[in-house]
Design a protein around this motif. Structure first.
Motif, PDB file in Angstrom:
ATOM      1  N   ILE A  16       0.936  -1.128  -0.017  1.00 11.76           N
ATOM      2  CA  ILE A  16       0.070   0.026   0.028  1.00 11.76           C
ATOM      3  C   ILE A  16       0.769   1.110   0.043  1.00 11.76           C
ATOM      4  O   ILE A  16       1.747   1.280   0.929  1.00 11.76           O
ATOM      5  N   SER A  17       0.545   2.144  -0.844  1.00 11.67           N
ATOM      6  CA  SER A  17       1.479   3.372  -0.791  1.00 11.67           C
ATOM      7  C   SER A  17       0.505   4.719  -1.098  1.00 11.67           C
ATOM      8  O   SER A  17      -0.278   4.643  -1.854  1.00 11.67           O
ATOM      9  N   THR A  18       1.040   5.759  -0.294  1.00 11.32           N
ATOM     10  CA  THR A  18       0.288   6.943  -0.489  1.00 11.32           C
ATOM     11  C   THR A  18       1.450   7.739  -0.926  1.00 11.32           C
ATOM     12  O   THR A  18       0.960   9.108  -0.713  1.00 11.32           O
ATOM     13  N   GLY A  19       2.515   7.529  -1.552  1.00 14.11           N
ATOM     14  CA  GLY A  19       3.381   8.503  -2.009  1.00 14.11           C
ATOM     15  C   GLY A  19       4.769   7.994  -1.898  1.00 14.11           C
ATOM     16  O   GLY A  19       5.611   8.287  -2.772  1.00 14.11           O
ATOM     17  N   GLY A  20       5.169   6.823  -1.162  1.00 19.70           N
ATOM     18  CA  GLY A  20       6.391   6.185  -1.135  1.00 19.70           C
ATOM     19  C   GLY A  20       6.422   5.007  -2.202  1.00 19.70           C
ATOM     20  O   GLY A  20       5.235   4.914  -2.813  1.00 19.70           O
ATOM     21  N   GLN A  21       7.580   4.319  -2.114  1.00 18.28           N
ATOM     22  CA  GLN A  21       7.489   3.182  -3.023  1.00 18.28           C
ATOM     23  C   GLN A  21       7.658   1.955  -2.168  1.00 18.28           C
ATOM     24  O   GLN A  21       8.573   1.826  -1.284  1.00 18.28           O
ATOM     25  N   VAL A  22       6.945   0.931  -2.625  1.00 16.90           N
ATOM     26  CA  VAL A  22       7.017  -0.588  -1.764  1.00 16.90           C
ATOM     27  C   VAL A  22       6.816  -1.663  -2.670  1.00 16.90           C
ATOM     28  O   VAL A  22       5.945  -1.614  -3.662  1.00 16.90           O
ATOM     29  N   THR A  23       7.529  -2.539  -2.527  1.00 12.90           N
ATOM     30  CA  THR A  23       7.185  -3.882  -3.000  1.00 12.90           C
ATOM     31  C   THR A  23       7.574  -5.039  -1.862  1.00 12.90           C
ATOM     32  O   THR A  23       7.939  -5.050  -0.778  1.00 12.90           O
ATOM     33  N   ALA A  24       6.663  -6.019  -1.974  1.00 18.91           N
ATOM     34  CA  ALA A  24       6.671  -7.331  -1.325  1.00 18.91           C
ATOM     35  C   ALA A  24       6.638  -8.823  -2.049  1.00 18.91           C
ATOM     36  O   ALA A  24       5.643  -8.748  -2.973  1.00 18.91           O
ATOM     37  N   ASP A  25       7.401  -9.605  -1.738  1.00 19.28           N
ATOM     38  CA  ASP A  25       7.644 -10.927  -2.326  1.00 19.28           C
ATOM     39  C   ASP A  25       7.373 -12.247  -1.508  1.00 19.28           C
ATOM     40  O   ASP A  25       8.034 -11.819  -0.375  1.00 19.28           O
ATOM     41  N   ALA A  26       7.065 -13.063  -1.975  1.00 16.27           N
ATOM     42  CA  ALA A  26       6.789 -14.246  -1.129  1.00 16.27           C
ATOM     43  C   ALA A  26       6.835 -15.499  -1.932  1.00 16.27           C
ATOM     44  O   ALA A  26       6.409 -15.753  -3.165  1.00 16.27           O
ATOM     45  N   ASN A  27       7.703 -16.718  -1.498  1.00 15.18           N
ATOM     46  CA  ASN A  27       7.541 -17.884  -2.021  1.00 15.18           C
ATOM     47  C   ASN A  27       7.644 -19.117  -1.296  1.00 15.18           C
ATOM     48  O   ASN A  27       8.144 -19.046  -0.156  1.00 15.18           O
ATOM     49  N   ALA A  28       7.026 -20.301  -1.726  1.00 11.35           N
ATOM     50  CA  ALA A  28       6.800 -21.450  -0.875  1.00 11.35           C
ATOM     51  C   ALA A  28       6.809 -22.617  -1.703  1.00 11.35           C
ATOM     52  O   ALA A  28       6.041 -22.754  -2.685  1.00 11.35           O
ATOM     53  N   GLU A  29       7.741 -23.504  -1.330  1.00 10.76           N
ATOM     54  CA  GLU A  29       7.718 -24.849  -2.149  1.00 10.76           C
ATOM     55  C   GLU A  29       7.890 -26.079  -1.035  1.00 10.76           C
ATOM     56  O   GLU A  29       8.772 -26.070  -0.058  1.00 10.76           O
ATOM     57  N   ALA A  30       7.518 -27.031  -1.397  1.00 10.55           N
ATOM     58  CA  ALA A  30       7.337 -28.420  -0.594  1.00 10.55           C
ATOM     59  C   ALA A  30       7.378 -29.564  -1.608  1.00 10.55           C
ATOM     60  O   ALA A  30       6.488 -29.622  -2.375  1.00 10.55           O
ATOM     61  N   ASN A  31       8.222 -30.478  -1.138  1.00  7.76           N
ATOM     62  CA  ASN A  31       8.396 -31.719  -1.947  1.00  7.76           C
ATOM     63  C   ASN A  31       8.506 -32.889  -0.885  1.00  7.76           C
ATOM     64  O   ASN A  31       9.234 -32.738   0.058  1.00  7.76           O
ATOM     65  N   PHE A  32       7.946 -33.992  -1.216  1.00  6.83           N
ATOM     66  CA  PHE A  32       8.095 -35.344  -0.351  1.00  6.83           C
ATOM     67  C   PHE A  32       8.225 -36.515  -1.684  1.00  6.83           C
ATOM     68  O   PHE A  32       7.273 -36.995  -2.114  1.00  6.83           O
ATOM     69  N   ASN A  33       9.276 -37.025  -1.582  1.00  2.00           N
ATOM     70  CA  ASN A  33       9.630 -38.073  -2.752  1.00  2.00           C
ATOM     71  C   ASN A  33       9.938 -39.339  -2.013  1.00  2.00           C
ATOM     72  O   ASN A  33      10.950 -39.456  -1.522  1.00  2.00           O
ATOM     73  N   ILE A  34       9.082 -40.252  -1.775  1.00  7.85           N
ATOM     74  CA  ILE A  34       9.314 -41.774  -1.425  1.00  7.85           C
ATOM     75  C   ILE A  34       9.181 -42.745  -2.272  1.00  7.85           C
ATOM     76  O   ILE A  34       9.564 -43.862  -2.082  1.00  7.85           O
ATOM     77  N   ASP A  35       9.441 -42.285  -3.621  1.00 10.71           N
ATOM     78  CA  ASP A  35       9.434 -43.453  -4.821  1.00 10.71           C
ATOM     79  C   ASP A  35      10.822 -43.612  -4.968  1.00 10.71           C
ATOM     80  O   ASP A  35      11.176 -44.598  -5.465  1.00 10.71           O
ATOM     81  N   ALA A  36      11.555 -42.579  -5.427  1.00  7.89           N
ATOM     82  CA  ALA A  36      12.868 -42.365  -6.133  1.00  7.89           C
ATOM     83  C   ALA A  36      14.000 -42.601  -5.045  1.00  7.89           C
ATOM     84  O   ALA A  36      14.696 -43.321  -5.037  1.00  7.89           O
ATOM     85  N   ASN A  37      14.103 -41.595  -4.063  1.00  3.72           N
ATOM     86  CA  ASN A  37      15.209 -41.407  -3.328  1.00  3.72           C
ATOM     87  C   ASN A  37      14.748 -41.333  -1.875  1.00  3.72           C
ATOM     88  O   ASN A  37      15.562 -40.940  -1.139  1.00  3.72           O
ATOM     89  N   ASN A  38      13.526 -41.376  -1.472  1.00  2.92           N
ATOM     90  CA  ASN A  38      12.872 -41.252   0.065  1.00  2.92           C
ATOM     91  C   ASN A  38      13.737 -39.991   0.660  1.00  2.92           C
ATOM     92  O   ASN A  38      14.429 -40.302   1.621  1.00  2.92           O
TER      93      ASN A  38
END
Length: 292
Positions: free
Chosen positions: A64-86
């Protein structure tokens, strides 16, 4: 539909709806405020496999900006592999930065894995190797105000690994990292704790932090092994999660009615976030995965 919904229900209490806000302007090379929170976790070489797995991710950003400058970033990743390499892995990343007079930005991310019903026979060992890191950083640059009520950068992080007896829901072992940075302010904390069945490789495990001033940080790099032998047939559920949250803001001079209203709104939101963080610290001590 998962059979053991009690674990997923507790985990999902951390989640927030995924919303992406617009970015008002491109930032210069150096921001007036900066907040960063990230955590990663990798697991390999499980001694047995789970009967079922679940992965969860979520992100939320606001600008939210009323005159200034602003950025916001987010990332999320998740993996569970029990077939190939546990193996299993996940990451959670949040960052916000701003410059100028009158803005608010925040980012939240969550990632986690659940492994249901690892079967361990009597007098057998359950084990796995793990590695990861945790980092928080906040900075305020080019400021002549130095006033926590008009300019602020905040970073929060929670990493939690917990192992349960699937039948009784009893918590058997845990590993937690918690941190909070408040710049400018004095609400800074950092904790690193693990139960006795977790062994760290001391040559590859470090923690560091610096509190105070206009630049603060807290970090942990770690590598180790979990190992425990059970005296009876046991079914185990592993729940690992991480939440990373940041916010930055400046309050403009309240020379107009709009400025005054925005000031009150931003200050009110900040106080609410601080109360929520105080609650999360108590929940952390109690090993609870409810929402911050």
């Amino acid at each position: 539909m998962k059979k053991y919904t009690k674990f997923a229900t507790r985990f999902l209490a951390l989640a927030t709806p995924a919303i992406a806000s617009s970015i008002f302007a491109t930032l210069p090379s150096q921001a007036a405020t900066f907040a960063y929170s990230e955590s990663r976790f990798n697991i390999n070489n499980f001694s047995s496999s789970p009967s079922d797995v679940e992965v969860l991710t979520d992100t939320l950003t606001e600008a939210i900006s009323t005159g200034g400058q602003v950025t916001a970033d987010a990332n999320a990743e998740a993996n569970f592999n029990i077939d190939a390499n546990n193996s299993a892995s996940n990451l959670s990343f949040s960052q916000a930065q701003g410059r100028g007079d009158g803005y608010a930005g925040s980012a939240k991310s969550l990632a986690g894995i659940i492994g249901y019903d690892f079967t361990v026979d009597k007098d057998k060992e359950f084990s796995f190797d793990f590695s990861g890191f945790f980092k928080l950083e906040t900075s305020i640059f080019e400021t002549s105000i130095n006033d926590q009520f008009t300019e602020s950068a905040n970073a929060y992080g929670l990493f939690s690994y917990e192992l349960y007896d699937s039948a009784s829901n009893e918590l058997l072992d845990s590993f937690n990292i918690y941190g909070n940075l408040s710049t400018l302010g004095d609400n800074d904390t950092f904790a690193f704790e693990a139960s006795k069945n977790i062994t760290f490789d001391l040559s590859q495990t470090t923690t560091d932090n610096f509190f105070g001033g206009t630049q603060e940080y807290a970090s942990a790099n770690f590598k180790g092994k979990y190992s425990r032998t059970f005296d009876k047939l046991t079914h185990l559920t592993l729940v690992e999660s991480k939440k990373n949250q940041v916010s930055v803001y400046t309050v403009p001079e309240p020379s107009t009615v709009l400025g005054s209203l925005l000031s009150c709104t931003m200050l009110g939101a900040t106080l609410i976030r601080k109360r929520k963080r105080a609650s999360s610290a108590a929940l952390f001590v109690n090993k609870d995965l409810r929402a911050v």
